[in-house]
Design an enzyme around this catalytic site. Structure first.
Site, PDB file in Angstrom:
ATOM      1  N   GLU A  21     -10.215  13.480   9.003  1.00  0.00           N
ATOM      2  CA  GLU A  21     -11.004  12.380   9.849  1.00  0.00           C
ATOM      3  C   GLU A  21     -11.560  12.290  11.696  1.00  0.00           C
ATOM      4  OE1 GLU A  21      -9.784   8.053  10.319  1.00  0.00           O
ATOM      5  OE2 GLU A  21      -9.427   8.055   7.793  1.00  0.00           O
ATOM      6  N   GLU A  38      -3.345   6.975   5.663  1.00  0.00           N
ATOM      7  CA  GLU A  38      -2.685   7.087   6.865  1.00  0.00           C
ATOM      8  C   GLU A  38      -1.481   6.178   5.741  1.00  0.00           C
ATOM      9  OE1 GLU A  38      -4.938   5.660   9.567  1.00  0.00           O
ATOM     10  OE2 GLU A  38      -5.426   7.494   9.992  1.00  0.00           O
TER      11      GLU A  38
HETATM   12  C1  GAL Z   1      -7.408   5.833  10.940  1.00  0.00           C
HETATM   13  C2  GAL Z   1      -8.457   5.249   9.932  1.00  0.00           C
HETATM   14  C3  GAL Z   1      -9.602   5.051   8.993  1.00  0.00           C
HETATM   15  C4  GAL Z   1      -9.880   4.209   9.886  1.00  0.00           C
HETATM   16  C5  GAL Z   1     -10.349   5.122  11.788  1.00  0.00           C
HETATM   17  C6  GAL Z   1     -10.988   4.410  12.878  1.00  0.00           C
HETATM   18  O1  GAL Z   1      -6.467   5.705  11.587  1.00  0.00           O
HETATM   19  O2  GAL Z   1      -7.765   6.049   8.742  1.00  0.00           O
HETATM   20  O3  GAL Z   1      -9.303   4.269   7.880  1.00  0.00           O
HETATM   21  O4  GAL Z   1      -9.415   3.376  10.330  1.00  0.00           O
HETATM   22  O5  GAL Z   1      -8.541   5.443  11.704  1.00  0.00           O
HETATM   23  O6  GAL Z   1     -10.207   5.357  13.484  1.00  0.00           O
END
Ligand code: GAL
Length: 687
Positions: free
Chosen positions: A322, A158
């Site tokens: 994710e 990110e």
């Molecule tokens: C994302 C990040 C992850 C984790 C996740 C939690 O933004 O890439 O590492 O922190 O959020 O929702």
């Protein structure tokens, strides 16, 4: 090796299911690592992103490396037929590095150096950080480049943020010198130098804006934002040098984001530029399902909008990198997904072009800030809880969808999204400071198509317009002469163009066009927008359009007609009875201008007329009520139709022709009732 061949789909003809796996947190618990392998199979998962934050485990002391644990993780995943998305660890660095080389620490807008801690907070310019990153990446590529389980590279995590250290300032000045060919006059012209005595007489006088809102030099702000995008890409390109050299056939991605309060595309980086350097787009989606301020359908529409933007960046399937199987830990209220929502929300991503469902996180950490963030495996280490079973259900479903991998979604409608214009518009002092809402306005225009199952590509200004019958361009405040000329070609060749209030006001330097609206826009639309009236929240106005009345808020453009036809009129105020909506036949095409910000009912009726006029067919002949969304991915052989109930009620849907349920194998025709949050994925053969 061509780009196409480098697509992960040539490697994996299966839907990826799995997610961020952080075994480096559990190295003193071999029992847990062994459980992971069993649980991965029970969850029907097959792909894991490993090593994202593992730098302090990989290189505990400068130059001292520990890879044995990662070797074992590779073997574990490989032993169950799984794949690894291997991360480069630059998203967070070890403490020894910040201590030995403080230049890697970021400096904020007020010129304060940040302490070690947190993550995603390094300087993108730092020579040391770039060297260290390349070193570790090279070692990873050397060691795992040929591993049969390696599927793809996940570069950093990110990317975002900015640094204002002296090295960044110097690099910014060089970037500007390059952009303006070493000519200060060109820079001062672009930045409207004499305004408030901001003329620059030596390059060394240039400083980054402490914060965009504080600097009134709009040209500087815009260039700084462009520089941040370029500098982030430059850091990324530095990271991938050893990977391209040693693993030329392994595809590369980095995970893009959304801005999550209102669920709009990520604002800080121009992803249209970044996308060109990736083999596969991936993004992290965390919608606040079941929130108390919008309907499930409204939120689903916003997710769909971002999907259609990120998919259209490369016009190819993307990856959901994710997501959470339950709740997150950083929303104001971290509600868990209600029964049915996990499968539904996962299938929505696939329906819009994702070839994966990946989670943050595989296993909940035991300590620190993410210990209560949703995960496939909870602290109970059990395969029996509701969330785990939901994940396994998604896995089983994905196993039946492998034919969909690599298929795309053709669209006749393009909706133009532009990062630079949004930056400039947000910077603009004028209009309503709180009501510009560019991304939300695009969503308002997208909604009707989403509700009517008409597929839309959300495209950016450099993409080919000629592929579309209809191009919708709301609030394109900043527009270069080049884009104007491409819009003109689009309409003269027979395209239908829709533009709205606050469009075409400034050029690529954020300098207002002189002599009224750009003459090409006047020619295309047959109008001159002469004033933009900004309304207070309680101000009321309405327009009439095709014998109906619609309410208007925030903005009303007063239009002088030259050649256009009047389609709608303002009802009140000093511009009562003057044109609010116009249309104009220009060469082989047609151009519509919408002068005011209108309620949803207007967009619905207006676009329904165009849908009919242009013969824009819904993507399938499945009939349904509002709140059900139908999306299709297609191959030469079949249409894969996703019918999704984003309401809390049972919903009858009508299959007009025979289809096969890809999950249950049932043949369906006629009426089928979808329960709350139910999704059906059906195949319709094209033969
Ligand atoms: C994302 C990040 C992850 C984790 C996740 C939690 O933004 O890439 O590492 O922190 O959020 O929702």
């Amino acid at each position: 090796m061509s780009k196409q061949e480098k697509s992960y789909t040539s490697e994996a003809k299966f839907m990826l299911h799995g997610g961020d796996y952080n075994p480096d947190q559990w190295l003193d618990r071999p029992d847990i690592l062994a459980d992971d392998v069993k649980l991965m199979q029970l969850a029907h998962t097959n792909t894991f992103s490993v090593g994202i934050f593992a730098w302090s485990t990989l290189e505990p002391e400068e130059g001292v490396y520990q890879f044995e644990w990662l070797d074992e993780i590779f073997s574990n995943i490989h032993s169950i037929g799984g794949k690894v998305i291997l991360a480069t660890p630059s998203g967070a660095r070890p403490a020894w590095m910040s201590q030995t080389y403080p230049e890697v620490l970021r400096v904020d807008g007020s010129r304060v150096k940040q302490l070690h801690g947190g993550r995603h907070n390094h300087c993108f310019t730092s020579k040391v950080y770039r060297e260290k990153t390349q070193q570790i990446n090279r070692l990873l590529a050397e060691r795992y480049g040929d591993h049969p389980a390696l599927l793809m590279w996940h570069i950093s995590n990110e990317y975002g943020g900015e640094c204002h250290c002296n090295q960044c300032q110097d690099t910014f000045r060089n970037w500007l010198m390059n952009k303006y060919n070493g000519e200060l006059k060109a820079l001062n012209d672009a930045w409207w130098g004499p305004f408030w005595s901001h003329t620059i007489t030596d390059w060394s006088q240039i400083e980054s804006p402490s914060s965009i809102g504080e600097s009134m030099v709009h040209g500087l702000n815009l260039d700084w934002r462009r520089f941040i995008t370029d500098q982030t890409i430059s850091f990324y390109k530095n990271e991938i040098i050893p990977l391209r050299e040693l693993t030329p056939t392994v595809p590369i991605t980095t995970n893009f984001m959304a801005d999550t309060n209102d669920l709009i595309p990520f604002q800080a980086l121009d992803y249209s530029k970044f996308a060109k350097h990736l083999d596969v787009i991936s993004w992290d989606a965390y919608p606040a399902w079941h929130n108390d301020w919008e309907s499930t359908g409204d939120l689903a529409m916003k997710v769909a909008f971002i999907d259609d933007l990120y998919r259209s960046l490369k016009q190819q399937p993307f990856l959901l990198m994710e997501s959470t199987p339950s709740g997150v830990n950083w929303h104001q209220v971290n509600k868990t997904k209600r029964p049915g929502m996990h499968l539904l929300s996962a299938m929505q991503m696939v329906a819009h072009g994702s070839d994966s469902i990946l989670y943050f996180q595989w296993r909940k950490s035991r300590g620190s800030s993410e210990k209560f963030h949703g995960a496939v495996v909870d602290h109970d280490n059990s395969a029996e809880n509701r969330v785990f079973k939901d994940v396994a259900e998604v896995g089983q479903t994905l196993e039946k969808l492998s034919n969909i991998v690599g298929t795309n979604r053709p669209a006749d409608v393009g909706l133009l999204y532009d990062w630079e214009s949004n930056w400039a518009l947000n910077d603009a002092q004028g209009f309503g400071l709180e009501t510009k809402r560019y991304p939300q306005t695009l969503q308002d225009h997208y909604r009707t198509f989403w509700e009517k199952d008409i597929p839309v590509d959300v495209i950016t200004k450099e993409q080919d317009f000629s592929a579309y019958k209809l191009l919708v361009v709301p609030m394109l405040y900043l527009v270069s002469e080049e884009t104007i000329s491409r819009l003109k070609t689009f309409v003269s060749n027979g395209g239908t163009l829709v533009m709205t209030y606050i469009s075409g006001l400034v050029n690529e330097h954020d300098l207002a066009y002189l002599g009224g609206w750009h003459k090409d826009l006047q020619e295309i639309f047959g109008i001159k927008p002469v004033e933009t009236d900004t309304l207070y929240p309680r101000d009321q106005n309405t327009i009439t359009y095709h014998n109906k009345t619609y309410s208007l808020k925030d903005y009303a453009t007063v239009i002088e007609l030259t050649n256009a036809n009047i389609e709608g009129l303002y009802v009140e105020d000093f511009y009562a009875n003057s044109p609010a909506i116009t249309s104009h036949q220009y060469q082989s095409g047609k151009a519509y201008y919408i002068g005011g910000r209108l309620e949803d009912a207007f967009q619905k009726d207006f676009y329904e007329t165009l849908i009919e006029e242009l013969n824009l067919a819904p993507i399938s002949n499945v009939k349904h009520e509002k709140g059900v969304s139908v999306q299709v991915r297609s191959s030469a052989e079949s249409d894969y139709i996703f019918v999704m109930n984003f309401t809390e009620q049972n919903q009858p849907v009508l299959f007009e022709s025979l289809v096969t349920d890809m999950v249950t194998g049932e043949e369906l025709v006629g009426e089928v009732v979808l329960r709350k949050y139910e999704v059906r994925i059906v195949e319709k053969s094209n033969s």
